[in-house]
Design a protein around this motif. Structure first.
Motif, PDB file in Angstrom:
ATOM      1  N   PHE A 171       3.084  25.559 103.476  1.00  0.00           N
ATOM      2  CA  PHE A 171       4.213  25.235 104.029  1.00  0.00           C
ATOM      3  C   PHE A 171       5.348  25.871 103.081  1.00  0.00           C
ATOM      4  O   PHE A 171       5.303  25.355 101.863  1.00  0.00           O
ATOM      5  CB  PHE A 171       4.435  23.835 104.529  1.00  0.00           C
ATOM      6  N   LEU A 172       6.304  26.613 103.375  1.00  0.00           N
ATOM      7  CA  LEU A 172       7.021  27.352 102.411  1.00  0.00           C
ATOM      8  C   LEU A 172       8.445  27.216 102.589  1.00  0.00           C
ATOM      9  O   LEU A 172       8.929  26.992 103.749  1.00  0.00           O
ATOM     10  CB  LEU A 172       6.773  28.775 102.179  1.00  0.00           C
ATOM     11  N   VAL A 173       9.238  27.221 101.491  1.00  0.00           N
ATOM     12  CA  VAL A 173      10.797  27.124 101.640  1.00  0.00           C
ATOM     13  C   VAL A 173      11.645  27.854 100.720  1.00  0.00           C
ATOM     14  O   VAL A 173      10.889  28.011  99.598  1.00  0.00           O
ATOM     15  CB  VAL A 173      11.411  25.855 101.900  1.00  0.00           C
ATOM     16  N   GLY A 174      12.684  28.858 101.060  1.00  0.00           N
ATOM     17  CA  GLY A 174      13.431  29.238  99.894  1.00  0.00           C
ATOM     18  C   GLY A 174      14.131  28.337  99.147  1.00  0.00           C
ATOM     19  O   GLY A 174      14.596  27.417  99.592  1.00  0.00           O
ATOM     20  N   ILE A 176      15.410  19.075  98.599  1.00  0.00           N
ATOM     21  CA  ILE A 176      15.393  19.903  99.700  1.00  0.00           C
ATOM     22  C   ILE A 176      16.480  19.479 100.599  1.00  0.00           C
ATOM     23  O   ILE A 176      17.208  20.513 101.198  1.00  0.00           O
ATOM     24  CB  ILE A 176      14.097  20.172 100.555  1.00  0.00           C
ATOM     25  N   PRO A 177      16.560  18.431 100.934  1.00  0.00           N
ATOM     26  CA  PRO A 177      17.701  17.894 102.205  1.00  0.00           C
ATOM     27  C   PRO A 177      19.191  18.195 101.516  1.00  0.00           C
ATOM     28  O   PRO A 177      20.253  18.324 102.201  1.00  0.00           O
ATOM     29  CB  PRO A 177      17.566  16.645 102.181  1.00  0.00           C
ATOM     30  N   PHE A 178      19.339  18.272 100.198  1.00  0.00           N
ATOM     31  CA  PHE A 178      20.697  18.434  99.638  1.00  0.00           C
ATOM     32  C   PHE A 178      20.929  19.861  99.133  1.00  0.00           C
ATOM     33  O   PHE A 178      21.895  20.099  98.573  1.00  0.00           O
ATOM     34  CB  PHE A 178      20.791  17.508  98.503  1.00  0.00           C
ATOM     35  N   ARG A 179      20.028  20.650  99.243  1.00  0.00           N
ATOM     36  CA  ARG A 179      20.218  22.017  98.726  1.00  0.00           C
ATOM     37  C   ARG A 179      21.515  22.964  98.956  1.00  0.00           C
ATOM     38  O   ARG A 179      22.014  23.394  98.124  1.00  0.00           O
ATOM     39  CB  ARG A 179      18.978  22.807  98.944  1.00  0.00           C
ATOM     40  N   ARG A 180      21.608  22.870 100.222  1.00  0.00           N
ATOM     41  CA  ARG A 180      22.782  23.870 100.672  1.00  0.00           C
ATOM     42  C   ARG A 180      24.014  23.378 100.035  1.00  0.00           C
ATOM     43  O   ARG A 180      24.870  24.131  99.776  1.00  0.00           O
ATOM     44  CB  ARG A 180      23.111  23.664 102.364  1.00  0.00           C
ATOM     45  N   TYR A 181      24.316  21.867  99.903  1.00  0.00           N
ATOM     46  CA  TYR A 181      25.338  21.444  99.190  1.00  0.00           C
ATOM     47  C   TYR A 181      25.530  21.932  97.682  1.00  0.00           C
ATOM     48  O   TYR A 181      26.645  22.523  97.415  1.00  0.00           O
ATOM     49  CB  TYR A 181      25.636  19.855  99.402  1.00  0.00           C
ATOM     50  N   ILE A 182      24.352  21.821  97.133  1.00  0.00           N
ATOM     51  CA  ILE A 182      24.467  22.162  95.713  1.00  0.00           C
ATOM     52  C   ILE A 182      24.595  23.473  95.555  1.00  0.00           C
ATOM     53  O   ILE A 182      25.346  23.984  94.672  1.00  0.00           O
ATOM     54  CB  ILE A 182      23.085  21.662  95.047  1.00  0.00           C
TER      55      ILE A 182
END
Length: 141
Positions: free
Chosen positions: A79-82, A129-135
């Motif tokens: 299971f992968l994520v950028g 992970i849930p907060f990455r876009r904001y950071i």
């Protein structure tokens, strides 16, 4: 000189399979802030010993080459994520993985992904992970 990864894949795969490491310049923003588009380079090596937090180069069913981080490992699947994403990609098998990142080069400085500070960074980055876009939104500015 810029070379398409698709064109280099047979040669690259042969080198990796024979135990050699290769270095490529990354493209794309999916691994920002860890890796910067067209600036950072990674050293890749073949491995079958995957760990949570490893960055792997794999090939999607569409043929696209992708460099993402392992979030979770099951018997056969990864299971992968950028690092610049929050949606986890599933259905990637261990056989889809071409290589694992062993070293990162930025501004002519090399550092191993086994470095304790890097491993801590990787662990923390997976937790948020849930907060990455904001950071990352504020980091790009």
């Amino acid at each position: 000189m810029v070379v398409n990864l698709e064109d280099m894949y047979p040669f690259m795969n042969e080198m990796l399979s024979s135990g050699k490491e290769i270095e490529i310049t990354i493209t794309g923003d999916s691994m920002f802030p860890t890796l910067h588009n067209r600036r950072d380079m990674v050293v890749l090596a073949k491995t079958e010993d995957f760990k949570r937090g490893d960055i792997v180069l794999y090939r999607r069913k569409t043929g696209q080459f992708v460099l993402h981080r392992i979030v979770r490992i099951s018997d056969e699947d990864l299971f992968l994520v950028g690092d610049n994403q929050k949606d986890i990609e599933s259905g990637i098998t261990k056989t889809d993985v071409i290589a694992t990142v062993k070293e990162i080069t930025r501004n002519k400085k090399h550092f191993s992904v086994t470095n304790k500070r890097y491993r801590l960074y990787s662990y923390i980055w997976l937790l948020i992970i849930p907060f990455r876009r904001y950071i990352t939104h504020f980091m790009k500015k």
